[in-house]
Motif scaffolding. Structure first.
Motif, PDB file in Angstrom:
ATOM      1  N   LEU A 140       0.843  -1.209   0.000  1.00  0.00           N
ATOM      2  CA  LEU A 140       0.000   0.000   0.000  1.00  0.00           C
ATOM      3  C   LEU A 140       0.867   1.243   0.000  1.00  0.00           C
ATOM      4  CD1 LEU A 140      -2.774   1.391   0.255  1.00  0.00           C
ATOM      5  CD2 LEU A 140      -2.550   1.144   2.747  1.00  0.00           C
ATOM      6  N   VAL A 156       0.737   4.221  -2.905  1.00  0.00           N
ATOM      7  CA  VAL A 156       0.303   5.603  -2.687  1.00  0.00           C
ATOM      8  C   VAL A 156       1.453   6.595  -2.835  1.00  0.00           C
ATOM      9  CG1 VAL A 156      -1.599   4.902  -1.202  1.00  0.00           C
ATOM     10  CG2 VAL A 156       0.607   5.481  -0.174  1.00  0.00           C
ATOM     11  N   THR A 214      -8.415   8.154  -1.593  1.00  0.00           N
ATOM     12  CA  THR A 214      -6.964   8.357  -1.628  1.00  0.00           C
ATOM     13  C   THR A 214      -6.450   8.851  -0.288  1.00  0.00           C
ATOM     14  OG1 THR A 214      -7.053   8.863  -4.002  1.00  0.00           O
ATOM     15  CG2 THR A 214      -5.101   9.597  -2.788  1.00  0.00           C
ATOM     16  N   ASP A 227      -6.206   5.907   2.045  1.00  0.00           N
ATOM     17  CA  ASP A 227      -5.041   5.072   1.753  1.00  0.00           C
ATOM     18  C   ASP A 227      -3.750   5.739   2.211  1.00  0.00           C
ATOM     19  OD1 ASP A 227      -6.629   3.140   0.689  1.00  0.00           O
ATOM     20  OD2 ASP A 227      -6.195   3.601  -1.417  1.00  0.00           O
ATOM     21  N   ALA A 254      -1.262   4.286   5.029  1.00  0.00           N
ATOM     22  CA  ALA A 254       0.088   3.933   4.587  1.00  0.00           C
ATOM     23  C   ALA A 254       1.153   4.741   5.307  1.00  0.00           C
ATOM     24  CB  ALA A 254       0.210   4.140   3.083  1.00  0.00           C
TER      25      ALA A 254
END
Length: 412
Positions: free
Chosen positions: A324, A328, A391, A394, A398
């Motif tokens: 991940l 990203v 987004t 994430d 992350a």
């Protein structure tokens, strides 16, 4: 009890006329009854308890003890003087064992021996004097009788101590067995039976504590008296360190903070509080924290896994988290490593501080204008994705925690 006692060796030098011995034997029932009356009146622990069959049983024991003494001083020439004493010592040993099984100390029984010796001597001395014995013989008789009572007392003390030691070993085995079953996650009915066998009152919750074995005894001295210790060999901690496993009762709520204070500086790891029959999950979480490298530092506070839930969850699948993070941060991949690292650090702080520029600047120890410049770079790289909820989620997950270096690799 096979060796000759002091009383039996010295009794060999005392000779009583048969009429005196017969008179003493005749008074044994009366003497036993008077002894019991004095004991119940003068020893509070036995007041009201020595009644009915119990009183009759003890009276018989008193007659046996005094009768044995008379046999010692009236035995035939050449007879083994230790023989009559064996049964009396065994009875005294059993009496001490019974006191321990009843949960009583030796104080009451020793007091009863003292009262009994006094009453017995008062009654027996009157009989010996009436029998015309010399003062020297009467004095020797008294010395032997009190030595005999001392031997009975010592046998009772030994029986009491042995019973406590035996019961203590049995209870420790039962407690260890209960700990093993709890950590194995056995069914509730099995755990209930095991707790009953160990005479252990089930609490509302149990909390697992892992700590280095050298710190175990000092920690136990400050924990709940019903804390369990696992007898199994627990997994090794950092650098192969041996760990102890404790199960601490009822440290949920405010008591958890107190537990953490008690364990400060002992390099302890605390699992969550769980219903006592489900303490296995507390054990598993504490082990997981150690396996992920979240162990406490020397002389620092205990590691409370409840304060690291997000990190524990995120690091459950380290490979997935790494994938991940790589996805990203893909827009930064073409930048020089130093620039990419600074922008990733800025983006993390910006997400965690919800875009408050001054807070981000204070977190990163940079000027707010530097934050503004870096965020401008990030918006160019990410575009509208920085306002997309998926987004942002994430990125937050992350970047929530910096990546950990592998144990055999230096941190970068």
């Amino acid at each position: 009890m096979s060796e000759r006692s002091e009383a039996t060796r010295r009794a060999a030098r005392l000779e009583l006329d048969p009429p005196v011995t017969d008179a003493l034997h005749e008074r044994l029932p009366l003497l036993a009854a008077r002894t019991m009356t004095a004991i119940t009146a003068e020893v509070p622990s036995y007041s009201g308890t020595l009644t009915g069959q119990m009183r009759a049983k003890i009276e018989t024991a008193v007659q046996l003890a005094l009768g044995t003494f008379l046999k010692l001083i009236g035995r035939s020439e050449g007879a083994d003087p230790s023989t009559p004493l064996v049964g009396a010592l065994e009875a005294a040993y059993a009496l001490g064992s019974g006191e321990a099984r009843s949960g009583r100390s030796m104080d009451a029984l020793l007091a009863a021996y003292r009262v009994g010796a006094r009453v017995a001597w008062r009654e027996m001395s009157a009989t010996t004097v009436q029998g015309g014995l010399s003062a020297a013989t009467v004095a020797q008789f008294a010395e032997l009788m009190f030595a005999y009572i001392d031997e009975l007392s010592a046998a009772s003390v030994a029986g009491h101590a042995d019973e406590l030691a035996s019961a203590g070993r049995a209870r420790r085995r039962n407690l260890e067995r209960l700990s093993q079953r709890l950590l194995a996650g056995e069914p509730e009915e099995v755990l209930l039976r095991s707790a009953e066998q160990a005479d252990w009152p089930p609490p509302q919750t149990l909390t697992v504590v892992l700590l280095p074995r050298p710190n175990l005894r000092a920690a136990l001295a400050r924990l709940h008296p019903h804390t369990l210790e696992s007898g199994d060999d627990p997994p090794a901690g950092g650098a192969g360190e041996d760990l102890a496993v404790l199960l601490v009762p009822d440290t949920h709520g405010d008591r958890r903070r107190q537990l953490a204070r008690v364990l400060h500086g002992r390099r302890a790891v605390l699992g969550p509080a769980r219903p006592w029959v489900r303490v296995l999950s507390s054990y598993q979480r504490a082990l997981r924290a150690l396996s992920l490298g979240l162990g406490p530092t020397d002389d620092g506070p205990a590691l409370d896994t409840e304060e690291h839930l997000a990190e524990l969850m995120l690091r459950t699948d380290p490979e997935g988290l790494a994938d991940l993070r790589a996805r990203v941060l893909a827009p930064l991949a073409a930048l020089p490593p130093g620039t990419a690292e600074r922008l990733a650090e800025t983006l993390r702080s910006w997400l965690l501080h919800q875009g408050r520029r001054d807070d981000v600047a204070a977190d990163l120890f940079v000027h707010p204008q530097t934050v503004r410049y870096r965020m401008g770079q990030l918006r160019e790289l990410y575009g509208e994705r920085l306002t997309d909820p998926a987004t942002v989620l994430d990125l937050t997950v992350a970047l929530a925690f910096p990546p950990r270096a592998e144990p055999d690799e230096p941190a970068t």
